[in-house]
Write a protein that holds these residues in place. Structure first.
Motif, PDB file in Angstrom:
ATOM      1  N   PRO A  68      92.580  -8.470  46.336  1.00 60.43           N
ATOM      2  CA  PRO A  68      92.523  -8.873  44.925  1.00 60.43           C
ATOM      3  C   PRO A  68      93.149  -7.852  43.987  1.00 60.43           C
ATOM      4  CG  PRO A  68      90.456  -9.402  46.014  1.00 60.43           C
ATOM      5  CD  PRO A  68      91.261  -8.605  46.997  1.00 60.43           C
ATOM      6  N   SER A  69      92.918  -6.571  44.259  1.00 58.63           N
ATOM      7  CA  SER A  69      93.484  -5.546  43.373  1.00 58.63           C
ATOM      8  C   SER A  69      95.003  -5.507  43.497  1.00 58.63           C
ATOM      9  CB  SER A  69      92.891  -4.174  43.698  1.00 58.63           C
ATOM     10  OG  SER A  69      93.183  -3.785  45.028  1.00 58.63           O
ATOM     11  N   ALA A  70      95.528  -5.658  44.717  1.00 54.32           N
ATOM     12  CA  ALA A  70      96.985  -5.648  44.909  1.00 54.32           C
ATOM     13  C   ALA A  70      97.627  -6.852  44.235  1.00 54.32           C
ATOM     14  CB  ALA A  70      97.322  -5.623  46.393  1.00 54.32           C
ATOM     15  N   ALA A  71      96.989  -8.016  44.349  1.00 55.79           N
ATOM     16  CA  ALA A  71      97.537  -9.219  43.725  1.00 55.79           C
ATOM     17  C   ALA A  71      97.491  -9.111  42.207  1.00 55.79           C
ATOM     18  CB  ALA A  71      96.767 -10.450  44.191  1.00 55.79           C
ATOM     19  N   SER A  72      96.394  -8.614  41.665  1.00 57.69           N
ATOM     20  CA  SER A  72      96.275  -8.462  40.211  1.00 57.69           C
ATOM     21  C   SER A  72      97.300  -7.467  39.669  1.00 57.69           C
ATOM     22  CB  SER A  72      94.858  -8.018  39.848  1.00 57.69           C
ATOM     23  OG  SER A  72      93.911  -9.000  40.218  1.00 57.69           O
ATOM     24  N   THR A  73      97.476  -6.369  40.395  1.00 60.74           N
ATOM     25  CA  THR A  73      98.474  -5.381  39.981  1.00 60.74           C
ATOM     26  C   THR A  73      99.876  -5.972  40.025  1.00 60.74           C
ATOM     27  OG1 THR A  73      97.106  -3.543  40.772  1.00 60.74           O
ATOM     28  CG2 THR A  73      99.455  -3.116  40.500  1.00 60.74           C
ATOM     29  N   ALA A  74     100.160  -6.763  41.064  1.00 63.52           N
ATOM     30  CA  ALA A  74     101.470  -7.396  41.170  1.00 63.52           C
ATOM     31  C   ALA A  74     101.720  -8.328  39.989  1.00 63.52           C
ATOM     32  CB  ALA A  74     101.572  -8.172  42.481  1.00 63.52           C
ATOM     33  N   LEU A  75     100.709  -9.115  39.604  1.00 63.82           N
ATOM     34  CA  LEU A  75     100.857 -10.021  38.464  1.00 63.82           C
ATOM     35  C   LEU A  75     101.140  -9.244  37.185  1.00 63.82           C
ATOM     36  CD1 LEU A  75      97.973 -12.544  39.215  1.00 63.82           C
ATOM     37  CD2 LEU A  75     100.427 -13.053  39.213  1.00 63.82           C
ATOM     38  N   SER A  76     100.410  -8.169  36.974  1.00 63.13           N
ATOM     39  CA  SER A  76     100.607  -7.360  35.777  1.00 63.13           C
ATOM     40  C   SER A  76     102.018  -6.768  35.732  1.00 63.13           C
ATOM     41  CB  SER A  76      99.562  -6.239  35.742  1.00 63.13           C
ATOM     42  OG  SER A  76      99.747  -5.403  34.621  1.00 63.13           O
ATOM     43  N   ARG A  81     107.906  -6.975  33.931  1.00 62.01           N
ATOM     44  CA  ARG A  81     109.319  -7.153  34.251  1.00 62.01           C
ATOM     45  C   ARG A  81     109.920  -8.380  33.561  1.00 62.01           C
ATOM     46  NH1 ARG A  81     111.483  -5.275  39.293  1.00 62.01           N
ATOM     47  NH2 ARG A  81     110.152  -3.802  40.379  1.00 62.01           N
ATOM     48  N   ASP A  82     109.103  -9.141  32.835  1.00 54.93           N
ATOM     49  CA  ASP A  82     109.533 -10.402  32.213  1.00 54.93           C
ATOM     50  C   ASP A  82     109.832 -11.491  33.236  1.00 54.93           C
ATOM     51  OD1 ASP A  82     109.280  -9.460  29.600  1.00 54.93           O
ATOM     52  OD2 ASP A  82     111.298  -8.606  29.628  1.00 54.93           O
ATOM     53  N   VAL A  83     109.284 -11.329  34.433  1.00 51.26           N
ATOM     54  CA  VAL A  83     109.354 -12.405  35.422  1.00 51.26           C
ATOM     55  C   VAL A  83     108.296 -13.456  35.092  1.00 51.26           C
ATOM     56  CG1 VAL A  83     109.088 -12.996  37.873  1.00 51.26           C
ATOM     57  CG2 VAL A  83     110.239 -10.855  37.204  1.00 51.26           C
ATOM     58  N   LEU A  84     107.119 -12.995  34.720  1.00 51.15           N
ATOM     59  CA  LEU A  84     106.027 -13.877  34.331  1.00 51.15           C
ATOM     60  C   LEU A  84     105.662 -13.617  32.880  1.00 51.15           C
ATOM     61  CD1 LEU A  84     103.646 -13.476  37.421  1.00 51.15           C
ATOM     62  CD2 LEU A  84     105.312 -15.297  37.018  1.00 51.15           C
ATOM     63  N   GLU A  85     105.187 -14.653  32.218  1.00 52.97           N
ATOM     64  CA  GLU A  85     104.553 -14.469  30.918  1.00 52.97           C
ATOM     65  C   GLU A  85     103.055 -14.684  31.087  1.00 52.97           C
ATOM     66  OE1 GLU A  85     105.805 -17.294  27.981  1.00 52.97           O
ATOM     67  OE2 GLU A  85     106.376 -18.779  29.484  1.00 52.97           O
ATOM     68  N   GLN A  86     102.278 -13.998  30.272  1.00 51.69           N
ATOM     69  CA  GLN A  86     100.829 -13.998  30.414  1.00 51.69           C
ATOM     70  C   GLN A  86     100.170 -14.582  29.177  1.00 51.69           C
ATOM     71  OE1 GLN A  86      99.132 -10.106  30.890  1.00 51.69           O
ATOM     72  NE2 GLN A  86      97.067 -10.859  31.342  1.00 51.69           N
ATOM     73  N   SER A  87      99.064 -15.269  29.390  1.00 50.47           N
ATOM     74  CA  SER A  87      98.261 -15.810  28.300  1.00 50.47           C
ATOM     75  C   SER A  87      96.804 -15.711  28.712  1.00 50.47           C
ATOM     76  CB  SER A  87      98.632 -17.273  28.029  1.00 50.47           C
ATOM     77  OG  SER A  87      97.749 -17.860  27.093  1.00 50.47           O
ATOM     78  N   ASN A  88      95.945 -15.527  27.744  1.00 56.58           N
ATOM     79  CA  ASN A  88      94.517 -15.457  28.034  1.00 56.58           C
ATOM     80  C   ASN A  88      93.798 -16.671  27.479  1.00 56.58           C
ATOM     81  OD1 ASN A  88      94.618 -12.897  29.317  1.00 56.58           O
ATOM     82  ND2 ASN A  88      94.674 -11.895  27.303  1.00 56.58           N
ATOM     83  N   ALA A  89      92.931 -17.237  28.288  1.00 51.73           N
ATOM     84  CA  ALA A  89      92.066 -18.339  27.866  1.00 51.73           C
ATOM     85  C   ALA A  89      90.636 -17.872  28.076  1.00 51.73           C
ATOM     86  CB  ALA A  89      92.352 -19.594  28.676  1.00 51.73           C
ATOM     87  N   GLY A  90      90.018 -17.367  27.004  1.00 53.74           N
ATOM     88  CA  GLY A  90      88.711 -16.742  27.155  1.00 53.74           C
ATOM     89  C   GLY A  90      88.859 -15.466  27.959  1.00 53.74           C
ATOM     90  N   ARG A  91      88.119 -15.373  29.052  1.00 51.17           N
ATOM     91  CA  ARG A  91      88.216 -14.199  29.910  1.00 51.17           C
ATOM     92  C   ARG A  91      89.191 -14.389  31.064  1.00 51.17           C
ATOM     93  NH1 ARG A  91      81.868 -12.275  30.610  1.00 51.17           N
ATOM     94  NH2 ARG A  91      81.446 -11.920  28.386  1.00 51.17           N
TER      95      ARG A  91
END
Length: 311
Positions: A68-76, A81-91
């Motif tokens: 889980p930590s490796a996957a979360s770090t990869a997403l961040s 890198r502007d490969v993904l965009e992020q949005s928060n819905a609540g938590r």
């Protein structure tokens, strides 16, 4: 992840140049977390605009061996890198590909699906580029060399690069975009060349060797596999591993015409193995991904569109 090696002709220049800005992790021999997450997401959600909750992505990444930590770090980092965009819905953190990344992926998918196909015929013409970049513009030179390699060029001499395919328009666009203005691009038939054969720009023995581990690893599986005997998670993991390994090859292999390659070149055997495994696992793997979405992110259920490679 083009029917033609490296660069798809006819792809709009503006989209291609925008795609070049995205800092994708480079395909590697051997999985890395960011690389693996991009492969997985592109395989099932490349065309989707839905926001994918991180809990679902992390769960699927766990099936690929990422913590889980490796996957979360990869997403961040992919968001950085502007490969993904992020949005928060609540938590809940949610991710999706940026428009520029999707444009780059469209190019990459074509590269992966068409790479190694023996269908395209060579017209006997070479593309040659000669250029000069000042020593003070070392970064520009490296960017140009990287772009040349991605288009299937190799250096015959230091500043003379050659390709067997007609990528002159794509290369000219890139030169203009990079600010390189001291160059000459021309096309020449094989029959009018004298001196050193242009095929010697590539080390074919080295190109050949890179396919042997893939063939040794996945060849026996392709011959004996019964997809019905695998669980959904096993099919998902194997399918992702196979395309993750395959998508690195266009970076290292120029995709030379079959007419220029020795008989029984291992690229073609490796492609047959890849296509057989990847396509046969599609239904079982996609069902597993959909079940995971229904369980953890029902709002994106039905958004899954598994990619299939043209045989």
């Amino acid at each position: 992840m083009t029917p033609e090696p490296h660069a798809p002709p006819g792809h709009p220049a503006s989209a291609r140049i925008a795609a070049e800005q995205v800092n994708f992790p480079r395909p590697l021999k051997g999985s890395a977390s960011q690389h693996l997450v991009v492969t997985m997401l592109a395989d099932y959600w490349r065309g989707s605009t839905a926001w994918l909750p991180s809990r679902m992505i992390v769960s699927l990444a766990g099936s690929l061996g990422l913590s889980p930590s490796a996957a979360s770090t990869a997403l961040s980092r992919l968001a950085g890198r502007d490969v993904l965009e992020q949005s928060n819905a609540g938590r809940t953190s949610r991710y999706r590909f940026t428009p520029e990344a999707k444009a780059r992926l469209d190019i990459g998918v074509g590269q992966i699906s068409g790479f190694g196909s023996e269908e395209r015929r060579w017209d006997g013409m070479w593309t040659v580029v000669a250029f000069t970049v000042p020593e003070s513009s070392r970064e520009m030179r490296e960017l140009l060399r990287s772009r040349l390699k991605s288009l299937g060029f190799a250096p015959l001499y230091g500043a003379v690069w050659v390709s067997a395919w007609d990528t002159a328009d794509e290369l000219e666009d890139s030169c203009r975009h990079l600010g390189v203005d001291n160059y000459a691009i021309f096309r020449t038939p094989e029959t009018e060349l004298r001196g050193r054969p242009l095929i010697e720009a590539w080390d074919l023995a080295e190109v050949r060797r890179q396919y042997l581990p893939f063939i040794d690893t996945y060849g026996p599986t392709a011959r004996s596999l019964d997809p019905q005997q695998l669980s959904g998670e096993e099919a998902f993991r194997l399918r992702t591993e196979v395309i993750d390994a395959w998508r690195a090859f266009p970076w290292e292999d120029p995709g030379l015409p079959p007419e220029l390659l020795p008989r029984e070149f291992p690229l073609f055997q490796a492609r047959r193995i890849f296509v057989a495994l990847y396509n046969s696992l599609e239904e079982t793997a996609a069902t597993y991904v959909e079940e995971t979405a229904v369980r953890l992110a029902p709002e994106v259920a039905g958004e899954i569109h598994a990619f299939r490679v043209r045989a």
